[in-house]
Design a protein around this motif. Structure first.
Motif, short mmCIF file in Angstrom:
data_model
loop_
_atom_site.label_atom_id
_atom_site.label_comp_id
_atom_site.label_asym_id
_atom_site.label_seq_id
_atom_site.Cartn_x
_atom_site.Cartn_y
_atom_site.Cartn_z
N PHE A 30 11.80 5.49 10.27
CA PHE A 30 12.53 4.33 9.61
C PHE A 30 14.06 4.52 9.71
CE2 PHE A 30 9.77 1.07 7.39
CZ PHE A 30 8.52 1.57 8.05
N LYS A 31 14.60 5.70 9.33
CA LYS A 31 15.79 6.24 9.31
C LYS A 31 16.39 5.88 10.80
CE LYS A 31 16.89 10.26 7.41
NZ LYS A 31 17.01 11.58 7.36
N LYS A 32 15.70 6.35 11.90
CA LYS A 32 15.99 6.11 13.18
C LYS A 32 16.19 4.57 13.65
CE LYS A 32 16.42 7.56 17.60
NZ LYS A 32 17.67 8.59 18.13
N LEU A 33 15.14 3.85 13.10
CA LEU A 33 15.09 2.58 13.36
C LEU A 33 16.16 1.74 12.40
CD1 LEU A 33 11.18 2.06 13.81
CD2 LEU A 33 13.06 2.00 15.93
N LYS A 34 16.78 2.50 11.70
CA LYS A 34 17.90 1.71 10.83
C LYS A 34 16.98 0.74 9.92
CE LYS A 34 22.04 2.32 13.33
NZ LYS A 34 21.41 2.89 14.49
N ILE A 35 15.98 1.16 9.36
CA ILE A 35 15.21 0.16 8.44
C ILE A 35 15.15 0.92 6.71
CG2 ILE A 35 12.93 -0.73 7.82
CD1 ILE A 35 12.04 -0.72 10.70
N GLY A 36 15.78 0.18 6.15
CA GLY A 36 15.99 0.78 4.67
C GLY A 36 14.50 1.14 4.21
N LEU A 37 14.34 2.15 3.50
CA LEU A 37 13.11 2.47 2.85
C LEU A 37 13.33 3.39 1.39
CD1 LEU A 37 10.24 2.49 3.69
CD2 LEU A 37 10.46 4.93 4.44
N THR A 38 13.28 2.46 0.32
CA THR A 38 13.48 3.14 -0.89
C THR A 38 12.18 3.52 -1.81
OG1 THR A 38 15.43 1.63 -0.94
CG2 THR A 38 14.99 3.05 -2.98
N GLU A 39 11.96 4.84 -2.07
CA GLU A 39 10.71 5.30 -2.86
C GLU A 39 10.65 4.68 -4.15
OE1 GLU A 39 9.75 8.99 -1.89
OE2 GLU A 39 8.08 9.10 -3.76
N VAL A 40 9.63 4.16 -4.45
CA VAL A 40 9.60 3.66 -5.67
C VAL A 40 9.75 4.49 -6.82
CG1 VAL A 40 7.90 2.23 -7.31
CG2 VAL A 40 8.13 1.70 -4.78
N PRO A 41 10.46 4.53 -7.69
CA PRO A 41 10.39 5.56 -8.66
C PRO A 41 9.42 5.57 -9.55
CG PRO A 41 12.33 3.97 -8.96
CD PRO A 41 11.43 3.50 -7.76
N ASP A 42 9.08 6.73 -9.88
CA ASP A 42 7.86 6.88 -10.74
C ASP A 42 6.50 6.34 -10.35
OD1 ASP A 42 8.30 8.31 -12.99
OD2 ASP A 42 8.95 6.78 -14.41
N TRP A 43 6.29 6.22 -9.06
CA TRP A 43 5.08 5.51 -8.71
C TRP A 43 3.88 6.62 -9.04
CZ3 TRP A 43 2.13 8.39 -5.35
CH2 TRP A 43 2.48 9.30 -4.56
N PHE A 44 2.67 6.20 -9.24
CA PHE A 44 1.70 7.23 -9.49
C PHE A 44 0.36 6.58 -8.66
CE2 PHE A 44 1.90 3.92 -12.76
CZ PHE A 44 0.77 3.36 -12.82
N CYS A 45 -0.90 7.32 -8.84
CA CYS A 45 -2.03 7.25 -7.87
C CYS A 45 -2.44 5.70 -8.23
CB CYS A 45 -2.91 8.16 -8.33
SG CYS A 45 -4.67 7.78 -7.45
N CYS A 46 -2.84 4.88 -7.15
CA CYS A 46 -3.27 3.65 -7.15
C CYS A 46 -4.99 3.72 -7.43
CB CYS A 46 -3.28 3.10 -5.96
SG CYS A 46 -4.16 3.53 -4.60
N GLY A 47 -5.65 4.84 -7.42
CA GLY A 47 -6.72 5.01 -7.83
C GLY A 47 -7.90 4.77 -6.76
N ALA A 48 -7.15 4.43 -5.64
CA ALA A 48 -7.67 4.57 -4.26
C ALA A 48 -9.27 4.24 -4.08
CB ALA A 48 -7.52 5.88 -3.57
N THR A 49 -10.12 4.94 -3.46
CA THR A 49 -11.52 4.83 -3.31
C THR A 49 -12.48 5.00 -4.89
OG1 THR A 49 -11.35 6.63 -2.04
CG2 THR A 49 -12.26 4.52 -1.03
N PRO A 50 -11.89 5.98 -5.51
CA PRO A 50 -12.97 6.27 -6.51
C PRO A 50 -12.82 5.16 -7.74
CG PRO A 50 -11.63 8.24 -6.13
CD PRO A 50 -11.13 7.13 -5.38
N ALA A 51 -11.68 4.93 -8.23
CA ALA A 51 -11.36 4.08 -9.55
C ALA A 51 -12.14 2.88 -9.39
CB ALA A 51 -9.89 4.02 -9.61
N HIS A 52 -12.09 1.93 -8.44
CA HIS A 52 -12.86 0.71 -8.42
C HIS A 52 -14.40 0.90 -8.59
CE1 HIS A 52 -12.59 1.15 -4.30
NE2 HIS A 52 -13.70 0.21 -4.10
N ASN A 53 -14.88 2.09 -8.10
CA ASN A 53 -16.25 2.23 -8.47
C ASN A 53 -16.79 2.62 -9.78
OD1 ASN A 53 -16.98 1.74 -5.68
ND2 ASN A 53 -16.39 3.88 -5.21
N VAL A 54 -15.59 3.07 -10.48
CA VAL A 54 -16.12 3.52 -11.90
C VAL A 54 -15.63 2.62 -13.00
CG1 VAL A 54 -15.95 5.38 -13.56
CG2 VAL A 54 -15.63 5.80 -11.04
N ASP A 55 -14.24 1.76 -12.75
CA ASP A 55 -13.67 1.04 -13.70
C ASP A 55 -12.83 -0.05 -13.10
OD1 ASP A 55 -12.70 -0.31 -15.68
OD2 ASP A 55 -12.50 1.51 -16.99
N GLU A 56 -13.38 -1.35 -13.05
CA GLU A 56 -12.67 -2.27 -12.55
C GLU A 56 -11.23 -2.46 -13.26
OE1 GLU A 56 -13.85 -6.45 -12.17
OE2 GLU A 56 -12.80 -6.81 -10.28
#
Ligand code: FAD
Ligand code: SF4
Ligand code: SF4
Lengths: 293, 665
Positions: A30-56
């Motif tokens: 992204f730096k090379k392509l001059k595309i801005g990329l700002t990491e979301v401060p304080d992000w955390f796990c989205c639950g990915a595959t396990p969470a929605h199988n356990v608790d919607e």
């Protein structure tokens, strides 16, 4: 020339752990392509595959909170992992259709639910926002002669009822990106078959069987290497490849690149900036042979 | 002073559950001009209508308001009842307190107040109603049938056998439609050609049928009983009157390698061709895109060899106008080409099945051609790729059909049955072969249908696997079928020699354009809509137009033929009268006010407005004003809304009536 592209960035857990090279190559590209990329401060796990199988509610809330955090950063949300991407999109879809769930989640995260922000996989950013033409203009080392098997896996285009990035069963977006950077793509049969994803820990036998079929098909189609856009797929195809070769007494020797690594190579990034050393199947001999290093 | 009678209906409980009907009657009874008001359980029933008639006579009523359901439901019923009691039917109005009130509200008090207002409005309106005369129009007792598949053929023969002329228009060079392509037909396995071709010949020989093949509908004007249809007769390049059908031209034509559409591209045809040997008419047509003469100006062989001199390269499209009184639409279906993802369409395609890429993945109609004794392989089941006999064959049902995520949610209705038929035909021809069928459900309602399906399993040894297929791919000369068996809960992989896809039935391409020309409605898939799903299944909402066959929804041959005969019966009912009565809800011009701007003429979607000259006694032209032809006027009221001098009004919907309603609120 269009305005400068700018994104907020949700790496997801894998990119801070087993898939560090995906994170590194994404930032460098992204730096090379001059595309801005700002990491979301304080992000955390989205639950990915396990969470929605356990608790919607839990799974929706994890994603909703991350979306809310991302909304504070300028730009659409760039997501690298196919599983995170699928969950974040699904959350927006489910919550926009159910007022009841929306209210529950609002209460759980104690913040507004953001439904109208754009969640984009890196593939979409390269193939659509930047577009093949501008991408091709940035190429200084076309990947000519490299035959790539594009592996989509299951989650990039699913679930089917959520508006997604390409045709569910016969997508072409990966091939579109690779063509723009001069690579050759092979037509093969297992581009959409499941690799077993996170069952790799609980049911390795199944994962080895599924992954073997994928590697076998890629090899049979004449591919030199495989390209993925998901850290879970990468784990199975790359990390388990040696083991599979042992179990089935075969020799694949198929390097498994991330999307950003191959595109990075084409725009002139060196191996250290792409984390090529972290790959289990060593890609350097292949790249040397093709004159790409 | 008017003496209005108001009749409030309970509609069983449909209205009275939410609306206090007695209170409505009592309240409305107090309005000025209302002489009588009552309520009754079923106003439309025989006792209900008698109550109405009795009240008209006893109470000397002058106008009537029936407060009940939608006028679409029962306006005719009550107007007829009123008429039989001696009042002009157009002095009766309905107040809709069911669809507009009781069905959409829950609060009884509020619904009752609203019902009183609705009825009050209609009371004020009816006071302004005028006596309207019934308009009669003559009926042209000829019929147009569009589409010459089995539906169109059956309808045309039935109407013609009753002695009425039929104009049959078919887009392709020959009639026959899809049924002409089939091999043997379920549920009796009789040969399609044997039951179809005699009917085609009957059409050709019938003195009352005028066949326009290789023709299309260009324009439809007019209305029930009096349509003017313009037909485009496409240039065939062969004079139908001179041609004897000897076929010498086709023998000599050097361009021999054009894939035949009739044979699903399995066989080849020449540039001058008839689609199949039993074609009706048996007159060749030149495919100008592929003919050397048209491409380069050279060749001309067919013209040289033609004895009667029928070949005519100069022929042009001709436009012919035919007056007809009724139209039967029988344009049939097309099969879903699943590899295509049509632009802008809601249909998504099945790229994962390799149809169009893997040569031995074919659709059901292609299998019919392989199995047909008159097909390109002479009835042998051979793979298109290498001509070998497939020993393992897989049939997959519901491709496209019942797949909401792919864009089509309906069931195509005929595929379960024809797939069972295909397994039988296969087993009869390849004794050592094995057929597998992937299916979601087997839907076999129909006389002798389930027995037929059971036979394919029990006697013809087809293996049915309940589950769907995710992917097909070529591996060597085999096709790998990856599917699931949900009954056992396992994944199945079969290495097949050939795969047959039962692809969805869709309306013909261009079905929507034709519907727009005809002014009939269609659903989101482009199937034509019947006026009522249960009670008027063969009529369109547009008067004088009827439906037959698969253009209205997927259908097998028995259903198609029944519907075609039903449509013919409807046409004959129409033709039984010499004059048609039509509602006098038509626009009328107040000539004194008309300034002759003709805005109305520009906006009228029916083309009903004409220019009328007003002359003095010496014959000098004074002014030109608008005149609305009552036979053509559709009663839409667009002119009324447009006229700047308020000089044109729709009878039954005058400004005065509408304003009276608003003021009553
Ligand atoms: C593979 C397969 C196998 C089948 N097997 C059986 C079976 O064994 N038994 C059975 O009962 N049913 C079977 N069916 C169903 C059967 O084919 C249909 O019921 C039947 O063909 C419907 O007839 P139709 O006249 O409505 O439509 P069609 O046969 O499609 O005829 C429509 C005609 O209208 C013409 N047309 C279209 N548009 C226009 C236009 N704008 N202007 C002028 N002409 C137009 C077309 O060219 C065509 O000639 C099968 C169907 C399929 C797909
Ligand atoms: S066009 Fe002439 S040659 Fe051809 S079939 Fe007719 S008569 Fe015979
Ligand atoms: S003129 Fe055209 S149709 Fe006639 S023989 Fe030549 S190529 Fe065939």
């Amino acid at each position: 020339m269009k305005e400068k592209l700018n994104y907020s960035y949700y790496p997801g857990c894998s990119l801070h752990a087993s898939a560090g090279e995906y994170d590194l190559s994404t930032r460098e590209l992204f730096k090379k392509l001059k595309i801005g990329l700002t990491e979301v401060p304080d992000w955390f796990c989205c639950g990915a595959t396990p969470a929605h199988n356990v608790d919607e509610l839990l799974s929706l809330s994890l994603c909703a909170k991350n979306l809310e955090l991302a909304d504070k950063v300028e730009g659409d949300l760039a997501v690298a992992c196919a599983a995170c991407f699928s969950r974040l999109k699904t959350t927006q879809n489910v919550l926009s259709e159910s007022e009841v769930k929306r209210k529950q989640v609002e209460k759980a995260i104690d913040a507004p639910v953001i439904l109208d922000s754009h969640v984009k996989h890196l593939l979409e950013i390269l193939a659509r926002d930047l577009g093949p033409e501008r991408l091709a203009q940035s190429v200084n080392k076309p990947l000519s002669g490299l035959k790539v098997a594009c592996y989509y896996g299951c989650l990039l285009t699913r679930p089917t009822d959520v508006p997604n990035l390409d045709c569910v069963e016969a997508p072409t977006i990966m091939e579109d990106v690779l063509k723009a950077v001069g690579a050759e793509t092979v037509a093969w049969t297992h581009r959409m078959e499941c690799c077993g994803a996170n069952f790799t820990l609980s049911r390795p036998g199944v994962v080895i069987q599924l992954t073997n079929a994928i590697l076998d098909s890629a090899k049979a189609a004449g591919a030199d290497c495989v390209m993925v856009a998901c850290p879970l797929c990468h784990g199975n195809l790359d990390i388990r490849q040696k083991e599979i070769e042992g179990v089935y007494s075969v020799n694949y020797n198929l390097p498994v690149f991330y999307l950003t690594q191959l595109v990075g190579l084409a725009v002139g990034l060196g191996p250290d900036k792409l984390g090529l050393a972290a790959m289990m199947v060593n890609p350097l001999p292949l790249l040397k042979e093709k004159g790409l290093l | 002073m008017s003496r209005i009678g108001v009749f409030v209906c309970h509609c069983g409980e449909n209205i009275s559950r939410t609306v206090d009907v007695e209170r409505v009657a009592a309240q409305v009874g107090k309005l000025p001009g209302v002489a009588f008001a009552t309520d009754y359980k079923y106003m439309c029933s025989d006792p209900g209508q008698n109550l109405l008639k009795k009240a008209i006579i006893e109470q000397k009523l002058s106008h009537v308001v029936v407060a009940a359901c939608s006028p679409r439901m029962h306006e005719r019923t009550f107007r007829k009842a009123v008429e039989s009691a001696g009042i002009n039917p157009f002095l009766c109005e309905m107040a809709n307190i069911r669809e507009h009130c009781s069905w959409v509200h829950e609060n009884r008090e509020e619904a009752t107040v609203k019902a009183i207002e609705i009825v009050g409005m209609m009371v004020e309106r009816v006071k302004k109603n005028r006596v309207l005369p019934t308009i009669t129009v003559p009926v042209t007792k000829r019929s147009l049938v569009i589409g010459g598949g089995i539906a169109g053929i059956q309808a045309a023969l039935d109407i013609a056998d009753c002695g009425h002329e039929v104009v049959l228009v078919e887009r392709e060079p020959s009639i026959g439609g899809h049924m002409a392509q089939l091999s043997e037909t379920f549920p009796t396995l009789d040969c399609s050609q044997c039951i179809m071709t005699p009917k085609m010949v009957d059409v050709a020989n019938h003195p009352k049928i005028k066949l326009y093949s290789y023709s299309e509908i260009e324009l439809v004007e007019g209305y029930i009983g009096n349509f003017q249809v313009t037909i485009r007769k496409k240039a065939r390049s062969v004079d139908e009157d001179k041609c004897t059908g000897c076929g010498l031209c086709m023998e000599k034509c050097p361009i021999k390698k054009i894939p035949s559409k009739f044979d699903c591209n399995l066989g080849m045809r020449t540039a001058i061709y008839v689609p199949f040997p039993q074609a009706v008419p048996n007159t060749p047509v030149i495919d100008r895109e592929n003919c050397t003469k048209f491409k380069t100006g050279k060749c001309g062989l067919c013209q040289k060899v033609c004895g009667p001199g029928a070949v005519d390269y100069e022929q042009e499209d001709r436009l012919i106008v035919e007056p007809v009184g009724a139209i039967v639409v029988a344009t049939g279906f097309d099969l879903y080409t699943i590899n295509e993802k049509p632009k802008g369409s809601m249909i998504k395609g099945y790229g994962e099945f390799g149809h169009g890429k893997i040569p031995d993945v074919i659709d059901g109609m292609t299998f019919e051609r392989l199995a047909s004794a008159s097909g390109p392989t002479g009835g042998k089941i051979l793979r298109p790729s290498d001509g070998k006999e497939p020993k393992q064959i897989v049939f997959i049902q519901c491709i496209g059909s019942r797949a909401r995520e792919k864009g089509i949610s309906y069931c195509s209705k005929v595929c379960c049955m024809y797939t069972a038929k295909h397994t039988m035909l296969y087993h009869h021809k390849v004794h050592d072969g094995q057929a597998y069928v992937f299916f979601m459900d087997a839907r076999t309602p129909g006389k002798s249908y389930d027995e037929f399906w059971r036979r394919s399993i029990e006697e013809e040894e087809a293996v049915y696997i309940r589950g769907m297929v995710s992917r097909l791919y070529q591996k060597g000369d085999k096709i790998v079928v990856m599917g699931s068996d949900i009954a056992v809960g396992v994944q199945v992989e079969i290495e097949a020699d050939m795969v047959v896809l039962a692809t969805a039935i869709q309306p013909q391409k261009g079905a929507d354009t034709l519907a727009q020309k005809l002014g009939i409605s269609y659903d989101k898939y482009n199937f034509y809509s019947e006026a009522h799903a249960k009670l008027r299944p063969v009529e369109c909402a547009t008067a004088g137009i009827y439906l037959a066959g698969a253009c209205q929804g997927p259908k097998d041959i028995p259903d198609t033929v029944s519907q075609a005969s039903a449509a013919a019966a409807k046409v004959m009912t129409l033709f039984a009268k010499d004059q048609l009565e039509r509602e006098p809800i038509v626009a009328r011009v107040r000539e004194a006010g008309c300034v002759g701007c003709f805005y109305c003429k520009k906006v009228c979607p029916y083309g009903a407005v004409e220019e009328k000259e007003i002359r003095d006694r010496q014959g000098n032209l004074i002014r030109v004003v608008a005149y609305v032809n009552p036979g053509v006027c559709g009663g839409c009221g667009t002119c009324q809304a447009t006229c700047p001098s308020k000089s044109v009004e729709l009878d039954g919907y005058t400004d005065e009536q509408i304003v009276a309603m608003i003021e009553a609120l």
